[in-house]
Design an enzyme around this catalytic site. Structure first.
Site, PDB file in Angstrom:
ATOM      1  CG  HIS A 117      -2.013  -1.045   1.114  1.00 37.04           C
ATOM      2  ND1 HIS A 117      -3.323  -0.753   0.817  1.00 37.04           N
ATOM      3  CD2 HIS A 117      -1.962  -2.388   1.246  1.00 37.04           C
ATOM      4  CE1 HIS A 117      -4.034  -1.868   0.776  1.00 37.04           C
ATOM      5  NE2 HIS A 117      -3.226  -2.879   1.046  1.00 37.04           N
TER       6      HIS A 117
ATOM      7  CG  ASP B  51      -0.037   9.362   0.767  1.00 40.37           C
ATOM      8  OD1 ASP B  51      -0.095   8.185   1.170  1.00 40.37           O
ATOM      9  OD2 ASP B  51      -0.733  10.275   1.230  1.00 40.37           O
TER      10      ASP B  51
HETATM   11  C1  GDG Z   1      -2.193   3.902   3.396  1.00 39.96           C
HETATM   12  C2  GDG Z   1      -1.201   4.566   2.433  1.00 39.96           C
HETATM   13  C3  GDG Z   1      -2.928   4.460   0.634  1.00 39.96           C
HETATM   14  C4  GDG Z   1      -8.315  10.105   7.995  1.00 39.96           C
HETATM   15  N1  GDG Z   1      -8.568  10.853   9.092  1.00 39.96           N
HETATM   16  C5  GDG Z   1      -9.772  10.507   9.529  1.00 39.96           C
HETATM   17  C6  GDG Z   1     -10.266   9.508   8.686  1.00 39.96           C
HETATM   18  N2  GDG Z   1      -9.348   9.276   7.759  1.00 39.96           N
HETATM   19  C7  GDG Z   1      -9.511   8.314   6.661  1.00 39.96           C
HETATM   20  C8  GDG Z   1      -9.572   9.005   5.320  1.00 39.96           C
HETATM   21  C9  GDG Z   1      -9.121   7.881   4.386  1.00 39.96           C
HETATM   22  C10 GDG Z   1      -8.141   7.094   5.255  1.00 39.96           C
HETATM   23  O1  GDG Z   1      -8.410   7.420   6.618  1.00 39.96           O
HETATM   24  C11 GDG Z   1      -6.693   7.513   4.980  1.00 39.96           C
HETATM   25  O2  GDG Z   1      -6.276   6.927   3.810  1.00 39.96           O
HETATM   26  P1  GDG Z   1      -5.055   7.498   2.984  1.00 39.96           P
HETATM   27  O3  GDG Z   1      -5.022   6.792   1.682  1.00 39.96           O
HETATM   28  O4  GDG Z   1      -5.227   8.970   2.785  1.00 39.96           O
HETATM   29  O5  GDG Z   1      -3.735   7.291   3.851  1.00 39.96           O
HETATM   30  P2  GDG Z   1      -3.069   6.164   4.838  1.00 39.96           P
HETATM   31  O6  GDG Z   1      -3.826   6.021   6.097  1.00 39.96           O
HETATM   32  O7  GDG Z   1      -1.653   6.613   5.006  1.00 39.96           O
HETATM   33  O8  GDG Z   1      -3.133   4.780   4.032  1.00 39.96           O
HETATM   34  C12 GDG Z   1      -1.955   5.360   1.383  1.00 39.96           C
HETATM   35  C13 GDG Z   1      -3.797   3.670   1.607  1.00 39.96           C
HETATM   36  O9  GDG Z   1      -2.999   2.982   2.585  1.00 39.96           O
HETATM   37  C14 GDG Z   1      -4.661   2.635   0.869  1.00 39.96           C
HETATM   38  O10 GDG Z   1      -3.891   1.777   0.084  1.00 39.96           O
HETATM   39  O11 GDG Z   1      -3.765   5.267  -0.169  1.00 39.96           O
HETATM   40  O12 GDG Z   1      -1.047   5.946   0.468  1.00 39.96           O
HETATM   41  O13 GDG Z   1      -0.290   5.414   3.146  1.00 39.96           O
HETATM   42  O14 GDG Z   1     -10.178   7.042   4.060  1.00 39.96           O
HETATM   43  O15 GDG Z   1     -10.851   9.516   5.082  1.00 39.96           O
HETATM   44  N3  GDG Z   1     -11.461   8.931   8.855  1.00 39.96           N
HETATM   45  C15 GDG Z   1     -12.204   9.349   9.917  1.00 39.96           C
HETATM   46  N4  GDG Z   1     -11.779  10.308  10.772  1.00 39.96           N
HETATM   47  C16 GDG Z   1     -10.585  10.920  10.617  1.00 39.96           C
HETATM   48  O16 GDG Z   1     -10.220  11.799  11.408  1.00 39.96           O
HETATM   49  N5  GDG Z   1     -13.394   8.789  10.116  1.00 39.96           N
END
Ligand code: GDG
Length: 485
Positions: A158, A358
Protein backbone atom coordinates in the site's frame (compact mmCIF):
# COMPACT_ATOMS: atom_id res chain seq x y z
CA UNK A 1 -13.99 -20.22 -7.77
CA UNK A 2 -11.28 -20.84 -5.17
CA UNK A 3 -11.50 -19.60 -1.59
CA UNK A 4 -9.67 -16.36 -0.85
CA UNK A 5 -7.31 -16.10 2.12
CA UNK A 6 -6.21 -12.61 3.20
CA UNK A 7 -3.43 -11.70 5.59
CA UNK A 8 -2.71 -8.18 6.81
CA UNK A 9 -1.30 -6.64 9.95
CA UNK A 10 -4.71 -5.53 11.19
CA UNK A 11 -8.01 -7.21 10.45
CA UNK A 12 -10.85 -4.84 9.55
CA UNK A 13 -14.38 -5.16 10.90
CA UNK A 14 -16.20 -6.78 7.98
CA UNK A 15 -19.59 -6.17 9.56
CA UNK A 16 -18.94 -2.41 9.49
CA UNK A 17 -16.86 -2.25 6.32
CA UNK A 18 -18.99 0.51 4.76
CA UNK A 19 -18.37 2.65 7.85
CA UNK A 20 -14.63 2.09 7.77
CA UNK A 21 -14.43 2.84 4.04
CA UNK A 22 -11.32 2.46 1.89
CA UNK A 23 -10.03 -0.94 0.92
CA UNK A 24 -11.99 -2.80 3.63
CA UNK A 25 -15.21 -2.35 1.63
CA UNK A 26 -13.90 -4.38 -1.32
CA UNK A 27 -12.14 -6.87 0.92
CA UNK A 28 -15.30 -7.54 2.95
CA UNK A 29 -17.18 -8.03 -0.29
CA UNK A 30 -14.74 -10.56 -1.71
CA UNK A 31 -14.53 -12.37 1.64
CA UNK A 32 -18.30 -12.81 1.69
CA UNK A 33 -18.53 -13.85 -1.95
CA UNK A 34 -15.69 -16.39 -1.73
CA UNK A 35 -16.24 -17.78 1.79
CA UNK A 36 -12.93 -16.18 2.67
CA UNK A 37 -10.56 -16.30 5.60
CA UNK A 38 -8.79 -13.20 6.98
CA UNK A 39 -5.83 -13.54 9.33
CA UNK A 40 -4.23 -10.64 11.20
CA UNK A 41 -3.14 -9.13 14.50
CA UNK A 42 -6.03 -8.78 16.96
CA UNK A 43 -4.73 -5.39 18.15
CA UNK A 44 -4.13 -6.92 21.60
CA UNK A 45 -0.73 -6.91 23.29
CA UNK A 46 -0.05 -9.84 25.60
CA UNK A 47 2.62 -11.64 27.62
CA UNK A 48 5.91 -12.93 26.19
CA UNK A 49 4.39 -16.44 26.11
CA UNK A 50 2.12 -15.28 23.25
CA UNK A 51 5.21 -15.47 21.02
CA UNK A 52 4.84 -19.25 21.01
CA UNK A 53 1.22 -19.14 20.02
CA UNK A 54 0.29 -20.31 16.54
CA UNK A 55 -3.39 -21.07 17.11
CA UNK A 56 -5.45 -18.04 16.21
CA UNK A 57 -8.80 -17.03 17.71
CA UNK A 58 -11.46 -17.79 15.13
CA UNK A 59 -14.75 -15.95 14.59
CA UNK A 60 -17.26 -16.76 11.88
CA UNK A 61 -18.90 -13.68 10.36
CA UNK A 62 -21.56 -14.91 7.94
CA UNK A 63 -19.72 -16.83 5.22
CA UNK A 64 -16.34 -15.32 6.18
CA UNK A 65 -13.87 -16.50 8.83
CA UNK A 66 -11.79 -14.06 10.86
CA UNK A 67 -8.62 -15.40 12.52
CA UNK A 68 -6.58 -13.23 14.88
CA UNK A 69 -3.41 -13.50 16.94
CA UNK A 70 -2.15 -11.16 19.68
CA UNK A 71 1.38 -9.75 19.70
CA UNK A 72 3.64 -9.84 22.74
CA UNK A 73 4.82 -6.51 24.12
CA UNK A 74 8.27 -7.19 22.69
CA UNK A 75 6.82 -7.99 19.26
CA UNK A 76 4.72 -4.84 19.37
CA UNK A 77 7.81 -2.73 20.10
CA UNK A 78 10.29 -4.41 17.77
CA UNK A 79 8.15 -5.82 14.94
CA UNK A 80 5.34 -3.23 14.77
CA UNK A 81 6.73 0.07 16.07
CA UNK A 82 10.31 -0.98 15.29
CA UNK A 83 11.04 -2.68 11.98
CA UNK A 84 7.68 -1.97 10.32
CA UNK A 85 7.16 1.63 11.37
CA UNK A 86 10.62 2.94 12.21
CA UNK A 87 12.54 1.22 9.37
CA UNK A 88 10.33 0.15 6.44
CA UNK A 89 7.79 3.00 6.65
CA UNK A 90 10.38 5.84 6.62
CA UNK A 91 12.71 4.24 4.04
CA UNK A 92 9.87 3.34 1.67
CA UNK A 93 8.69 6.97 1.97
CA UNK A 94 12.24 8.12 1.13
CA UNK A 95 13.00 9.33 4.68
CA UNK A 96 16.22 7.47 5.28
CA UNK A 97 17.15 10.13 7.87
CA UNK A 98 14.31 8.91 10.12
CA UNK A 99 15.07 5.18 9.90
CA UNK A 100 16.13 3.52 13.14
CA UNK A 101 18.19 0.50 12.18
CA UNK A 102 18.24 -1.04 15.67
CA UNK A 103 19.72 -4.48 16.35
CA UNK A 104 17.02 -7.05 16.93
CA UNK A 105 14.23 -5.30 15.02
CA UNK A 106 14.66 -7.38 11.87
CA UNK A 107 14.86 -10.66 13.76
CA UNK A 108 11.57 -9.88 15.51
CA UNK A 109 10.03 -8.94 12.16
CA UNK A 110 11.04 -12.31 10.75
CA UNK A 111 9.83 -14.14 13.87
CA UNK A 112 6.36 -12.59 13.62
CA UNK A 113 6.13 -13.36 9.90
CA UNK A 114 7.19 -16.93 10.69
CA UNK A 115 4.60 -17.23 13.48
CA UNK A 116 1.85 -16.01 11.15
CA UNK A 117 2.95 -18.58 8.54
CA UNK A 118 2.73 -21.40 11.11
CA UNK A 119 -0.69 -20.14 12.22
CA UNK A 120 -1.96 -20.03 8.66
CA UNK A 121 -0.68 -23.37 7.37
CA UNK A 122 -3.21 -25.65 9.11
CA UNK A 123 -6.07 -23.41 7.99
CA UNK A 124 -5.16 -23.60 4.30
CA UNK A 125 -6.82 -25.74 1.62
CA UNK A 126 -5.04 -26.88 -1.55
CA UNK A 127 -7.03 -24.62 -3.90
CA UNK A 128 -6.94 -21.42 -1.80
CA UNK A 129 -5.72 -18.19 -3.36
CA UNK A 130 -3.64 -16.25 -0.81
CA UNK A 131 -3.42 -12.45 -0.80
CA UNK A 132 -0.99 -10.79 1.62
CA UNK A 133 -1.07 -7.07 2.34
CA UNK A 134 1.52 -4.45 3.09
CA UNK A 135 4.97 -3.80 4.50
CA UNK A 136 4.46 -5.57 7.83
CA UNK A 137 4.21 -8.92 6.03
CA UNK A 138 6.82 -8.84 3.23
CA UNK A 139 8.49 -12.06 4.43
CA UNK A 140 5.30 -14.05 4.98
CA UNK A 141 5.18 -15.50 1.45
CA UNK A 142 8.70 -16.91 1.77
CA UNK A 143 7.88 -18.39 5.19
CA UNK A 144 4.80 -20.08 3.72
CA UNK A 145 6.86 -21.47 0.82
CA UNK A 146 9.35 -22.90 3.39
CA UNK A 147 6.42 -24.76 4.94
CA UNK A 148 5.64 -26.32 1.56
CA UNK A 149 2.72 -24.10 0.57
CA UNK A 150 2.44 -24.03 -3.22
CA UNK A 151 -0.82 -22.11 -3.59
CA UNK A 152 -0.88 -18.90 -5.63
CA UNK A 153 0.31 -16.09 -3.34
CA UNK A 154 -0.06 -12.42 -4.21
CA UNK A 155 1.31 -9.45 -2.30
CA UNK A 156 0.01 -5.88 -2.40
CA UNK A 157 2.10 -3.00 -1.07
CA UNK A 158 0.00 0.00 0.00
CA UNK A 159 2.99 2.32 0.40
CA UNK A 160 5.42 3.58 -2.26
CA UNK A 161 8.56 1.76 -3.42
CA UNK A 162 11.63 3.99 -2.95
CA UNK A 163 14.26 4.52 -5.65
CA UNK A 164 16.77 1.63 -5.82
CA UNK A 165 19.55 3.54 -4.03
CA UNK A 166 17.37 3.99 -0.93
CA UNK A 167 16.15 0.39 -0.95
CA UNK A 168 19.81 -0.68 -1.00
CA UNK A 169 20.40 1.24 2.24
CA UNK A 170 18.28 -1.23 4.23
CA UNK A 171 20.81 -3.62 5.77
CA UNK A 172 18.50 -6.59 5.18
CA UNK A 173 17.46 -5.59 1.64
CA UNK A 174 18.64 -8.91 0.14
CA UNK A 175 16.48 -10.89 2.57
CA UNK A 176 13.50 -8.66 1.83
CA UNK A 177 14.07 -9.15 -1.92
CA UNK A 178 14.24 -12.90 -1.41
CA UNK A 179 10.92 -12.60 0.43
CA UNK A 180 9.38 -10.65 -2.44
CA UNK A 181 10.56 -13.26 -4.94
CA UNK A 182 8.40 -15.88 -3.18
CA UNK A 183 5.22 -14.26 -4.53
CA UNK A 184 3.59 -15.00 -7.87
CA UNK A 185 2.30 -11.45 -8.19
CA UNK A 186 3.40 -8.20 -6.54
CA UNK A 187 0.86 -5.39 -6.79
CA UNK A 188 1.98 -1.78 -6.35
CA UNK A 189 0.06 1.48 -6.37
CA UNK A 190 1.67 3.18 -9.38
CA UNK A 191 3.67 2.59 -12.52
CA UNK A 192 6.46 4.66 -10.99
CA UNK A 193 6.60 2.16 -8.09
CA UNK A 194 6.77 -0.72 -10.58
CA UNK A 195 9.73 1.01 -12.28
CA UNK A 196 11.48 1.51 -8.92
CA UNK A 197 11.07 -2.11 -7.84
CA UNK A 198 12.28 -3.49 -11.17
CA UNK A 199 15.27 -1.11 -11.05
CA UNK A 200 16.10 -2.32 -7.56
CA UNK A 201 15.76 -6.02 -8.42
CA UNK A 202 17.99 -5.56 -11.47
CA UNK A 203 20.62 -3.36 -9.82
CA UNK A 204 20.53 -4.74 -6.29
CA UNK A 205 20.02 -8.50 -6.55
CA UNK A 206 20.75 -9.37 -10.22
CA UNK A 207 17.08 -9.74 -11.19
CA UNK A 208 16.42 -10.33 -14.89
CA UNK A 209 13.45 -9.32 -17.03
CA UNK A 210 12.16 -12.37 -18.94
CA UNK A 211 10.77 -12.19 -22.49
CA UNK A 212 7.23 -12.84 -21.18
CA UNK A 213 7.42 -9.78 -18.91
CA UNK A 214 8.04 -11.54 -15.61
CA UNK A 215 11.10 -10.93 -13.43
CA UNK A 216 13.46 -13.75 -12.51
CA UNK A 217 15.05 -13.28 -9.09
CA UNK A 218 16.39 -15.88 -6.65
CA UNK A 219 15.35 -18.57 -9.13
CA UNK A 220 11.69 -17.63 -9.08
CA UNK A 221 9.63 -15.87 -11.73
CA UNK A 222 7.32 -13.14 -10.49
CA UNK A 223 4.98 -10.62 -12.03
CA UNK A 224 5.02 -7.00 -10.85
CA UNK A 225 2.24 -4.60 -11.85
CA UNK A 226 0.37 -1.51 -10.68
CA UNK A 227 -3.15 -1.73 -9.24
CA UNK A 228 -4.13 1.73 -7.97
CA UNK A 229 -6.32 1.49 -4.87
CA UNK A 230 -9.70 3.21 -5.20
CA UNK A 231 -12.70 4.06 -3.04
CA UNK A 232 -16.32 2.92 -3.10
CA UNK A 233 -17.94 6.22 -4.11
CA UNK A 234 -21.51 5.19 -3.23
CA UNK A 235 -20.83 3.75 0.20
CA UNK A 236 -18.73 6.84 1.03
CA UNK A 237 -21.62 9.14 0.05
CA UNK A 238 -24.08 6.95 1.97
CA UNK A 239 -22.04 7.37 5.16
CA UNK A 240 -23.51 10.89 5.29
CA UNK A 241 -26.52 10.98 7.64
CA UNK A 242 -29.83 11.91 6.03
CA UNK A 243 -30.52 14.58 8.63
CA UNK A 244 -28.31 16.77 10.82
CA UNK A 245 -25.98 18.19 8.18
CA UNK A 246 -22.88 20.05 9.35
CA UNK A 247 -23.29 23.81 9.35
CA UNK A 248 -21.50 25.53 6.49
CA UNK A 249 -18.48 27.56 7.63
CA UNK A 250 -18.76 31.35 7.44
CA UNK A 251 -15.41 31.64 5.62
CA UNK A 252 -14.24 29.94 2.42
CA UNK A 253 -12.60 26.74 3.58
CA UNK A 254 -9.59 24.71 2.50
CA UNK A 255 -9.71 21.20 3.95
CA UNK A 256 -6.97 18.75 4.86
CA UNK A 257 -7.59 15.31 6.40
CA UNK A 258 -4.43 13.33 7.07
CA UNK A 259 -3.17 11.03 9.82
CA UNK A 260 -0.56 13.03 11.73
CA UNK A 261 2.39 11.54 9.87
CA UNK A 262 5.62 13.17 8.70
CA UNK A 263 4.95 11.83 5.18
CA UNK A 264 1.82 13.95 4.81
CA UNK A 265 3.63 17.30 4.39
CA UNK A 266 1.63 19.16 7.04
CA UNK A 267 4.29 21.75 8.04
CA UNK A 268 4.82 22.66 4.38
CA UNK A 269 1.04 22.91 3.96
CA UNK A 270 0.70 25.28 6.94
CA UNK A 271 3.62 27.40 5.71
CA UNK A 272 2.10 27.62 2.23
CA UNK A 273 -1.22 28.78 3.67
CA UNK A 274 0.57 31.37 5.83
CA UNK A 275 2.51 32.55 2.78
CA UNK A 276 -0.71 32.78 0.74
CA UNK A 277 -2.26 35.06 3.39
CA UNK A 278 0.84 37.24 3.48
CA UNK A 279 1.14 37.50 -0.28
CA UNK A 280 -2.54 37.92 -1.09
CA UNK A 281 -3.67 39.88 1.94
CA UNK A 282 -7.12 40.68 0.47
CA UNK A 283 -8.03 37.09 1.32
CA UNK A 284 -7.42 37.56 5.05
CA UNK A 285 -10.60 37.09 7.12
CA UNK A 286 -12.23 35.44 4.07
CA UNK A 287 -10.42 32.07 3.99
CA UNK A 288 -9.59 29.41 6.58
CA UNK A 289 -7.62 26.17 6.51
CA UNK A 290 -9.24 23.32 8.50
CA UNK A 291 -6.77 20.52 9.10
CA UNK A 292 -8.02 17.31 10.69
CA UNK A 293 -4.98 15.29 11.78
CA UNK A 294 -5.84 12.28 13.97
CA UNK A 295 -2.94 10.83 15.99
CA UNK A 296 -1.16 7.62 14.97
CA UNK A 297 1.91 5.65 16.16
CA UNK A 298 2.59 8.17 18.90
CA UNK A 299 5.20 5.95 20.54
CA UNK A 300 7.53 6.38 17.55
CA UNK A 301 9.78 9.40 18.26
CA UNK A 302 9.42 11.00 14.82
CA UNK A 303 5.64 11.26 15.39
CA UNK A 304 6.01 13.20 18.64
CA UNK A 305 8.40 15.57 16.81
CA UNK A 306 6.00 16.30 13.96
CA UNK A 307 3.18 16.93 16.43
CA UNK A 308 5.23 19.50 18.27
CA UNK A 309 6.31 21.17 15.04
CA UNK A 310 2.71 21.52 13.88
CA UNK A 311 1.46 22.91 17.16
CA UNK A 312 4.19 25.53 17.10
CA UNK A 313 3.58 26.40 13.44
CA UNK A 314 -0.21 26.75 13.70
CA UNK A 315 0.23 28.80 16.88
CA UNK A 316 2.77 31.07 15.18
CA UNK A 317 0.66 31.63 12.04
CA UNK A 318 -2.56 32.16 14.01
CA UNK A 319 -0.78 34.48 16.45
CA UNK A 320 0.79 36.53 13.68
CA UNK A 321 -2.13 36.82 11.29
CA UNK A 322 -5.29 35.99 13.29
CA UNK A 323 -7.90 38.50 14.47
CA UNK A 324 -10.42 38.40 17.30
CA UNK A 325 -13.07 37.20 14.85
CA UNK A 326 -10.90 35.11 12.52
CA UNK A 327 -8.48 32.27 13.21
CA UNK A 328 -6.74 31.29 9.94
CA UNK A 329 -5.80 27.67 10.80
CA UNK A 330 -8.23 25.32 12.53
CA UNK A 331 -5.99 22.44 13.59
CA UNK A 332 -7.83 19.44 15.01
CA UNK A 333 -5.61 16.71 16.45
CA UNK A 334 -8.44 14.20 16.90
CA UNK A 335 -10.27 11.74 14.71
CA UNK A 336 -13.52 12.99 13.15
CA UNK A 337 -16.47 10.59 12.71
CA UNK A 338 -16.59 9.28 9.16
CA UNK A 339 -20.23 10.31 8.78
CA UNK A 340 -19.16 13.98 9.02
CA UNK A 341 -16.48 13.81 6.33
CA UNK A 342 -18.78 14.02 3.28
CA UNK A 343 -20.27 17.34 4.43
CA UNK A 344 -16.91 18.69 5.56
CA UNK A 345 -15.43 17.94 2.12
CA UNK A 346 -18.50 19.22 0.27
CA UNK A 347 -18.45 22.53 2.10
CA UNK A 348 -14.77 23.13 1.39
CA UNK A 349 -13.84 25.08 -1.73
CA UNK A 350 -10.39 23.47 -1.86
CA UNK A 351 -9.24 19.93 -1.03
CA UNK A 352 -5.63 20.55 0.03
CA UNK A 353 -3.81 17.20 -0.25
CA UNK A 354 -0.07 17.72 -0.28
CA UNK A 355 1.88 14.70 1.07
CA UNK A 356 5.64 14.64 0.58
CA UNK A 357 5.23 10.98 -0.40
CA UNK A 358 2.15 8.75 -0.38
CA UNK A 359 1.37 5.33 -1.82
CA UNK A 360 -1.98 6.49 -3.19
CA UNK A 361 -3.98 8.86 -0.91
CA UNK A 362 -7.65 8.06 -0.61
CA UNK A 363 -8.56 11.47 0.85
CA UNK A 364 -7.98 13.02 -2.60
CA UNK A 365 -10.54 10.60 -4.05
CA UNK A 366 -13.02 11.10 -1.20
CA UNK A 367 -12.84 14.89 -1.62
CA UNK A 368 -13.77 14.58 -5.30
CA UNK A 369 -16.55 12.07 -4.57
CA UNK A 370 -18.14 14.41 -2.01
CA UNK A 371 -18.41 17.49 -4.28
CA UNK A 372 -21.64 18.95 -5.61
CA UNK A 373 -21.27 18.42 -9.41
CA UNK A 374 -23.14 21.68 -10.04
CA UNK A 375 -20.71 23.73 -7.94
CA UNK A 376 -17.65 21.61 -7.20
CA UNK A 377 -14.54 22.59 -5.29
CA UNK A 378 -10.97 22.26 -6.57
CA UNK A 379 -8.46 19.57 -5.61
CA UNK A 380 -4.85 20.68 -5.02
CA UNK A 381 -2.77 17.51 -5.09
CA UNK A 382 0.89 16.72 -4.46
CA UNK A 383 2.77 15.28 -7.42
CA UNK A 384 4.31 12.81 -4.96
CA UNK A 385 0.99 11.20 -4.00
CA UNK A 386 0.37 8.00 -6.00
CA UNK A 387 -3.05 9.47 -6.81
CA UNK A 388 -1.39 12.14 -9.01
CA UNK A 389 -0.62 9.45 -11.61
CA UNK A 390 -4.37 9.05 -12.19
CA UNK A 391 -5.90 12.39 -11.09
CA UNK A 392 -4.37 14.60 -13.73
CA UNK A 393 -7.20 17.15 -13.69
CA UNK A 394 -6.33 18.21 -10.14
CA UNK A 395 -4.03 21.22 -9.67
CA UNK A 396 -0.76 19.33 -9.24
CA UNK A 397 1.84 20.94 -6.97
CA UNK A 398 5.31 20.29 -5.60
CA UNK A 399 4.74 20.06 -1.81
CA UNK A 400 8.30 21.29 -1.11
CA UNK A 401 7.62 24.52 -3.02
CA UNK A 402 5.78 26.74 -0.56
CA UNK A 403 5.63 29.65 -3.01
CA UNK A 404 4.05 27.53 -5.76
CA UNK A 405 1.49 26.12 -3.32
CA UNK A 406 0.57 29.64 -2.11
CA UNK A 407 0.01 30.76 -5.72
CA UNK A 408 -1.99 27.61 -6.51
CA UNK A 409 -4.39 28.35 -3.63
CA UNK A 410 -5.15 31.68 -5.33
CA UNK A 411 -5.64 30.01 -8.73
CA UNK A 412 -8.03 27.47 -7.16
CA UNK A 413 -10.03 30.16 -5.36
CA UNK A 414 -10.43 32.17 -8.54
CA UNK A 415 -11.19 29.30 -10.91
CA UNK A 416 -14.43 29.79 -12.88
CA UNK A 417 -17.43 27.51 -12.53
CA UNK A 418 -17.08 25.90 -15.97
CA UNK A 419 -13.45 24.90 -15.44
CA UNK A 420 -14.27 23.56 -11.97
CA UNK A 421 -17.11 21.49 -13.40
CA UNK A 422 -15.00 20.12 -16.26
CA UNK A 423 -12.14 19.11 -13.99
CA UNK A 424 -14.50 17.59 -11.44
CA UNK A 425 -16.43 15.61 -14.06
CA UNK A 426 -13.23 14.05 -15.40
CA UNK A 427 -11.88 13.27 -11.92
CA UNK A 428 -15.16 11.74 -10.77
CA UNK A 429 -15.38 9.55 -13.88
CA UNK A 430 -11.89 8.25 -13.10
CA UNK A 431 -12.57 7.39 -9.47
CA UNK A 432 -15.85 5.73 -10.37
CA UNK A 433 -14.19 3.55 -13.03
CA UNK A 434 -11.14 2.67 -10.95
CA UNK A 435 -12.94 2.09 -7.69
CA UNK A 436 -12.12 -0.26 -4.83
CA UNK A 437 -14.00 -3.18 -6.43
CA UNK A 438 -12.10 -2.75 -9.71
CA UNK A 439 -8.82 -2.78 -7.73
CA UNK A 440 -9.71 -5.98 -5.90
CA UNK A 441 -11.09 -7.79 -8.95
CA UNK A 442 -8.17 -6.82 -11.20
CA UNK A 443 -5.57 -7.93 -8.66
CA UNK A 444 -7.22 -11.30 -8.04
CA UNK A 445 -7.91 -11.95 -11.75
CA UNK A 446 -4.27 -11.17 -12.53
CA UNK A 447 -3.01 -13.38 -9.70
CA UNK A 448 -5.07 -16.29 -10.92
CA UNK A 449 -3.97 -15.68 -14.52
CA UNK A 450 -0.23 -15.44 -13.86
CA UNK A 451 -0.40 -18.61 -11.80
CA UNK A 452 -1.31 -20.66 -14.84
CA UNK A 453 2.40 -20.36 -15.65
CA UNK A 454 1.80 -19.65 -19.30
CA UNK A 455 3.43 -16.69 -21.02
CA UNK A 456 1.73 -13.74 -19.38
CA UNK A 457 0.18 -12.27 -22.53
CA UNK A 458 -1.03 -15.53 -24.05
CA UNK A 459 -3.53 -16.60 -21.42
CA UNK A 460 -6.54 -18.60 -22.51
CA UNK A 461 -9.36 -16.50 -21.10
CA UNK A 462 -8.27 -13.78 -18.70
CA UNK A 463 -10.85 -11.11 -17.90
CA UNK A 464 -10.61 -7.77 -19.65
CA UNK A 465 -9.24 -6.18 -16.48
CA UNK A 466 -6.54 -8.80 -16.08
CA UNK A 467 -5.57 -8.50 -19.75
CA UNK A 468 -5.19 -4.75 -19.36
CA UNK A 469 -3.07 -5.16 -16.23
CA UNK A 470 -0.86 -7.69 -18.01
CA UNK A 471 -0.44 -5.35 -20.97
CA UNK A 472 0.69 -2.63 -18.55
CA UNK A 473 3.23 -5.04 -17.12
CA UNK A 474 4.61 -5.47 -20.62
CA UNK A 475 4.76 -1.67 -21.10
CA UNK A 476 6.59 -1.26 -17.79
CA UNK A 477 9.24 -3.69 -19.01
CA UNK A 478 9.90 -1.67 -22.14
CA UNK A 479 10.84 1.51 -20.28
CA UNK A 480 11.16 0.58 -16.62
CA UNK A 481 13.23 3.64 -15.70
CA UNK A 482 11.28 6.39 -17.36
CA UNK A 483 8.68 7.03 -14.71
CA UNK A 484 10.66 6.60 -11.52
CA UNK A 485 10.67 9.69 -9.30
C1 GDG B 1 -2.19 3.90 3.40
C2 GDG B 1 -1.20 4.57 2.43
C3 GDG B 1 -2.93 4.46 0.63
C4 GDG B 1 -8.32 10.11 7.99
N1 GDG B 1 -8.57 10.85 9.09
C5 GDG B 1 -9.77 10.51 9.53
C6 GDG B 1 -10.27 9.51 8.69
N2 GDG B 1 -9.35 9.28 7.76
C7 GDG B 1 -9.51 8.31 6.66
C8 GDG B 1 -9.57 9.01 5.32
C9 GDG B 1 -9.12 7.88 4.39
C10 GDG B 1 -8.14 7.09 5.25
O1 GDG B 1 -8.41 7.42 6.62
C11 GDG B 1 -6.69 7.51 4.98
O2 GDG B 1 -6.28 6.93 3.81
P1 GDG B 1 -5.05 7.50 2.98
O3 GDG B 1 -5.02 6.79 1.68
O4 GDG B 1 -5.23 8.97 2.78
O5 GDG B 1 -3.73 7.29 3.85
P2 GDG B 1 -3.07 6.16 4.84
O6 GDG B 1 -3.83 6.02 6.10
O7 GDG B 1 -1.65 6.61 5.01
O8 GDG B 1 -3.13 4.78 4.03
C12 GDG B 1 -1.95 5.36 1.38
C13 GDG B 1 -3.80 3.67 1.61
O9 GDG B 1 -3.00 2.98 2.58
C14 GDG B 1 -4.66 2.63 0.87
O10 GDG B 1 -3.89 1.78 0.08
O11 GDG B 1 -3.77 5.27 -0.17
O12 GDG B 1 -1.05 5.95 0.47
O13 GDG B 1 -0.29 5.41 3.15
O14 GDG B 1 -10.18 7.04 4.06
O15 GDG B 1 -10.85 9.52 5.08
N3 GDG B 1 -11.46 8.93 8.86
C15 GDG B 1 -12.20 9.35 9.92
N4 GDG B 1 -11.78 10.31 10.77
C16 GDG B 1 -10.59 10.92 10.62
O16 GDG B 1 -10.22 11.80 11.41
N5 GDG B 1 -13.39 8.79 10.12
Amino acid sequence: MSRIVLVSNRVGDVTKAALAGGVVVAIADVLRARNGLWLGWSGKIGEKSEELRTTPDITEVGTATIATLPLSNREYKEFYLGYSNAVLWPVFHSRLDLAQFEAGYYQRYLDVNKRFAHALRPLLRPDDTIWIHDYHMISLGAELRKLGIENPIGFFLHIPVPPAQLFLAIPEHRDLARGLAAYDLIGLQTKADVGNLIDYLQDGVFGRVLPDGRIRAFNRDLTIASFPVGIDVDSFLESRPKRAREQAPSAIRLIGVDRLDYTKGLPQKFRAFGRFLEKYSDYRRKVILSQIAPPTRESVVAYADIRQELETLSGTINGRLGELDWVPIQYIHRSTPRRMLVDVFRQSRIGFVTPLRDGMNLVAKEYVAAQDPEDPGVLILSRFAGAAEQMKQALIVNPYDVEEMADTIKIALEMGLQERQERHQALLAGIRTHDTFDWCRTFLDTLESVRRRKPALALSSPSEAATKALQEIEMARVKPRVESN
